[in-house]
Design a protein around this motif. Structure first.
Motif, PDB file in Angstrom:
ATOM      1  N   ASP A 109      -2.840   7.758  -7.342  1.00  0.00           N
ATOM      2  CA  ASP A 109      -3.694   6.686  -6.829  1.00  0.00           C
ATOM      3  C   ASP A 109      -5.016   7.164  -6.247  1.00  0.00           C
ATOM      4  N   HIS A 131       3.001   1.738  -2.142  1.00  0.00           N
ATOM      5  CA  HIS A 131       3.322   1.874  -3.576  1.00  0.00           C
ATOM      6  C   HIS A 131       2.006   1.670  -4.333  1.00  0.00           C
ATOM      7  N   GLY A 171       0.622  12.345  -0.813  1.00  0.00           N
ATOM      8  CA  GLY A 171       2.054  12.472  -0.566  1.00  0.00           C
ATOM      9  C   GLY A 171       2.863  11.762  -1.627  1.00  0.00           C
ATOM     10  N   HIS A 172       4.123  12.095  -1.691  1.00  0.00           N
ATOM     11  CA  HIS A 172       4.995  11.467  -2.672  1.00  0.00           C
ATOM     12  C   HIS A 172       6.446  11.644  -2.287  1.00  0.00           C
ATOM     13  N   ARG A 173       7.263  10.675  -2.583  1.00  0.00           N
ATOM     14  CA  ARG A 173       8.680  10.756  -2.248  1.00  0.00           C
ATOM     15  C   ARG A 173       9.402  11.801  -3.104  1.00  0.00           C
ATOM     16  N   LYS A 220      -1.904   7.418   8.356  1.00  0.00           N
ATOM     17  CA  LYS A 220      -1.515   7.835   7.001  1.00  0.00           C
ATOM     18  C   LYS A 220      -2.704   7.742   6.071  1.00  0.00           C
ATOM     19  N   ILE A 221      -2.902   8.757   5.261  1.00  0.00           N
ATOM     20  CA  ILE A 221      -4.021   8.760   4.335  1.00  0.00           C
ATOM     21  C   ILE A 221      -3.496   8.297   2.973  1.00  0.00           C
ATOM     22  N   LEU A 246      -0.549  18.383   2.045  1.00  0.00           N
ATOM     23  CA  LEU A 246      -0.342  17.147   1.283  1.00  0.00           C
ATOM     24  C   LEU A 246      -1.276  17.159   0.077  1.00  0.00           C
ATOM     25  N   LYS A 302      -2.287  19.657   6.135  1.00  0.00           N
ATOM     26  CA  LYS A 302      -0.928  19.081   6.102  1.00  0.00           C
ATOM     27  C   LYS A 302      -0.123  19.484   4.866  1.00  0.00           C
ATOM     28  N   ASN A 350      -1.822  11.959  -4.876  1.00  0.00           N
ATOM     29  CA  ASN A 350      -1.022  11.381  -5.960  1.00  0.00           C
ATOM     30  C   ASN A 350      -1.970  10.651  -6.916  1.00  0.00           C
ATOM     31  N   ARG A 390       0.013  13.929 -12.488  1.00  0.00           N
ATOM     32  CA  ARG A 390      -0.954  12.965 -13.018  1.00  0.00           C
ATOM     33  C   ARG A 390      -2.310  13.088 -12.330  1.00  0.00           C
ATOM     34  N   PRO A 420       0.788  -1.238   0.000  1.00  0.00           N
ATOM     35  CA  PRO A 420       0.000   0.000   0.000  1.00  0.00           C
ATOM     36  C   PRO A 420       0.823   1.294   0.000  1.00  0.00           C
TER      37      PRO A 420
HETATM   38  N1  COA Z   1      -0.934  10.894   5.121  1.00  0.00           N
HETATM   39  C1  COA Z   1      -0.575  11.506   6.258  1.00  0.00           C
HETATM   40  N2  COA Z   1       0.671  11.957   6.496  1.00  0.00           N
HETATM   41  C2  COA Z   1       1.576  11.773   5.533  1.00  0.00           C
HETATM   42  C3  COA Z   1       1.275  11.129   4.301  1.00  0.00           C
HETATM   43  C4  COA Z   1      -0.042  10.699   4.132  1.00  0.00           C
HETATM   44  N3  COA Z   1      -0.383  10.077   2.997  1.00  0.00           N
HETATM   45  N4  COA Z   1       2.375  11.095   3.531  1.00  0.00           N
HETATM   46  C5  COA Z   1       3.333  11.662   4.233  1.00  0.00           C
HETATM   47  N5  COA Z   1       2.861  12.066   5.433  1.00  0.00           N
HETATM   48  C6  COA Z   1       3.627  12.704   6.502  1.00  0.00           C
HETATM   49  C7  COA Z   1       4.289  11.610   7.341  1.00  0.00           C
HETATM   50  O1  COA Z   1       3.475  11.175   8.400  1.00  0.00           O
HETATM   51  C8  COA Z   1       5.524  12.312   7.805  1.00  0.00           C
HETATM   52  O2  COA Z   1       5.183  13.178   8.858  1.00  0.00           O
HETATM   53  P1  COA Z   1       6.155  13.353  10.106  1.00  0.00           P
HETATM   54  O3  COA Z   1       7.433  13.903   9.545  1.00  0.00           O
HETATM   55  O4  COA Z   1       5.414  14.280  11.007  1.00  0.00           O
HETATM   56  O5  COA Z   1       6.342  11.987  10.694  1.00  0.00           O
HETATM   57  C9  COA Z   1       5.919  13.170   6.619  1.00  0.00           C
HETATM   58  O6  COA Z   1       4.693  13.436   5.920  1.00  0.00           O
HETATM   59  C10 COA Z   1       6.902  12.484   5.696  1.00  0.00           C
HETATM   60  O7  COA Z   1       6.332  11.217   5.294  1.00  0.00           O
HETATM   61  P2  COA Z   1       7.179   9.918   4.945  1.00  0.00           P
HETATM   62  O8  COA Z   1       6.267   8.755   4.875  1.00  0.00           O
HETATM   63  O9  COA Z   1       8.367   9.790   5.864  1.00  0.00           O
HETATM   64  O10 COA Z   1       7.753  10.332   3.527  1.00  0.00           O
HETATM   65  P3  COA Z   1       8.222   9.366   2.403  1.00  0.00           P
HETATM   66  O11 COA Z   1       8.947  10.168   1.416  1.00  0.00           O
HETATM   67  O12 COA Z   1       8.911   8.164   2.962  1.00  0.00           O
HETATM   68  O13 COA Z   1       6.810   8.851   1.879  1.00  0.00           O
HETATM   69  C11 COA Z   1       5.061   8.044   0.662  1.00  0.00           C
HETATM   70  C12 COA Z   1       6.326   8.892   0.619  1.00  0.00           C
HETATM   71  C13 COA Z   1       4.434   8.043  -0.713  1.00  0.00           C
HETATM   72  C14 COA Z   1       5.441   6.609   1.041  1.00  0.00           C
HETATM   73  C15 COA Z   1       4.083   8.633   1.712  1.00  0.00           C
HETATM   74  O14 COA Z   1       3.696   9.939   1.334  1.00  0.00           O
HETATM   75  C16 COA Z   1       2.887   7.724   1.909  1.00  0.00           C
HETATM   76  O15 COA Z   1       2.979   6.757   2.674  1.00  0.00           O
HETATM   77  N6  COA Z   1       1.749   8.016   1.227  1.00  0.00           N
HETATM   78  C17 COA Z   1       0.600   7.166   1.318  1.00  0.00           C
HETATM   79  C18 COA Z   1       0.781   5.952   0.418  1.00  0.00           C
HETATM   80  C19 COA Z   1       0.640   6.301  -1.046  1.00  0.00           C
HETATM   81  O16 COA Z   1      -0.265   7.029  -1.431  1.00  0.00           O
HETATM   82  N7  COA Z   1       1.514   5.706  -1.847  1.00  0.00           N
HETATM   83  C20 COA Z   1       1.489   5.900  -3.281  1.00  0.00           C
HETATM   84  C21 COA Z   1       2.626   6.762  -3.706  1.00  0.00           C
HETATM   85  S1  COA Z   1       2.485   7.176  -5.418  1.00  0.00           S
END
Ligand code: COA
Length: 371
Positions: A308, A218, A256-258, A251-252, A303, A301, A306, A266, A216
């Protein structure tokens, strides 16, 4: 963030000529072509040709490529036997992972000169694998995995629903396949490149990638996003419910995105399709709930959604069951994975990073009796 802090964030792990993701925080190009143009003007088959066969096809090349993909859709009888043996309650991603691996035993890669043909074969058979398994276990029906549909999108929807889709649904899925096709050194692509770099075979690399996409964080995020939005029957309920989740630090999924820092280019495209589909089926709740969640996540936030997030409501309104959302991602990303496998092989070096050791100092072995 340094590699030591985790997740290889910000680490340049190699060179690639396939795509640019998020230069200056936004934007996406496949071999130099912008995602907005591709989503508006191309078909998925053109994009797959661009990624696997290196160029946008001419009209004649496209027609030949569509014919080739259509001719590759048949499933070997033994593969159908295996699909029948996979439990009815298996996740469809596991069906694809197993189907890919098994096809590799029936039609093994003996010469890398045929690697592009294997990519095309996998892309052509994946929709049939899922649909065959689904109909067999749902109704005991052994479906024919050929259709007259020229596009992968139309082919999959026809197999799944056993009738031709609406023009809007077909194009929505076609566009989503374009959006999902390629995304640089993401986790599943990197897994495919790591496998490839050991000089393993094409099927093993794609199988690794499917297993990696499943989670989830990814590809599985589109299914998790659907599970989230379908809990709410109004925008108001969504605002209250998601605000509570944020307070509880949940986490929602779909946000968010790396790599992207400003927005996912997109998302706006698939959002438009989600709206069009909601209008077509005259069911606006999921779209309204999604918009409410989007506004709240931005206000609270900063945020952004993405790809998905709005894919969830779009696919739902195309009649795709939730647990098939990530498999549809596989159909498409196979083109990107293939491009990376081919690129990795062209200039291969074993991928084997090192780690910082944080365990105990060297110490004396303690005999079993003395422990
Ligand atoms: N919901 C809530 N908070 C989120 C979030 C989300 N979807 N995505 C990031 N954050 C917050 C984290 O809790 C973290 O907060 P903190 O610093 O207070 O602990 C901060 O933002 C950084 O998040 P982190 O997960 O460490 O960043 P990352 O670069 O490793 O994560 C993802 C990138 C995509 C893994 C992450 O945004 C995520 O898990 N998203 C949800 C899953 C998703 O949609 N994946 C598909 C990606 S295309």
């Amino acid at each position: 963030m340094s590699a030591k802090q985790g997740g290889l964030a910000g680490v340049e792990a190699g060179e690639s000529a396939i795509c640019t993701v998020g230069q200056s925080g936004a934007g996406l190009n496949y071999r130099g072509y912008g995602i907005d143009d591709l989503a508006a003007k191309a078909s998925f088959e053109e994009v797959a040709h661009l990624l696997i066969h290196d160029c946008l096809p001419t009209k004649a090349q496209l027609a030949a490529y569509q014919d080739k993909l259509m001719s590759l859709r048949g499933l070997p009888a033994t593969l159908c036997d295996v699909l029948e043996m996979i439990p009815a309650n298996a996740h469809p991603m596991d069906v694809l992972r197993s189907g890919c691996s098994f096809l590799g035993t029936l039609e093994p890669e003996t010469d890398t000169a045929n690697q592009r043909d294997i990519a095309d074969r996998l892309m052509a058979t994946f929709p049939g694998m899922i649909a065959y398994w689904y109909h067999y276990h749902k109704e005991g029906k052994r479906i024919d995995t050929q259709t007259e549909q020229k596009t992968l999108a139309g082919h999959f929807l026809t197999l799944l629903q056993q009738q031709a889709p609406s023009t809007l649904a077909e194009r929505c899925v076609d566009v989503s396949l374009i959006l999902y096709a390629e995304h640089g050194f993401n986790a599943s692509t990197f897994a495919a490149r790591v496998t490839t770099a050991t000089l393993s075979d094409f099927y093993s690399a794609i199988t690794s990638a499917i297993g990696t996409l499943r989670g989830p964080l990814h590809g599985g995020a589109n299914e998790a996003a659907m599970a989230l939005i379908e809990q709410f029957d109004s925008a108001e309920a969504a605002k209250t419910g998601v605000a509570k989740m944020l307070q509880e630090k949940v986490k929602i999924m779909g946000f968010g995105h790396r790599v992207y820092t400003v927005s996912d280019p997109r998302s706006d495209i698939i959002k438009e399709w989600s709206k069009k589909l909601s209008d077509e089926v005259n069911s606006l709740t999921l779209y309204q709930v999604s918009e409410a969640v989007e506004t709240l996540l931005w206000d609270e936030k900063k945020l952004f959604p993405n790809l998905d997030f709005y894919s969830a409501s779009a696919y739902h309104h195309c009649g795709i069951p939730t647990d098939m959302f990530t498999p549809v991602f596989v159909f498409s990303r196979t083109a990107g994975w293939a491009a990376h496998i081919i690129e990795q092989r062209a200039n291969n070096k074993l991928i084997r990073p090192s780690s910082t050791y944080v365990g105990p100092e060297p110490r004396a072995f303690v005999e079993l009796e003395a422990r």
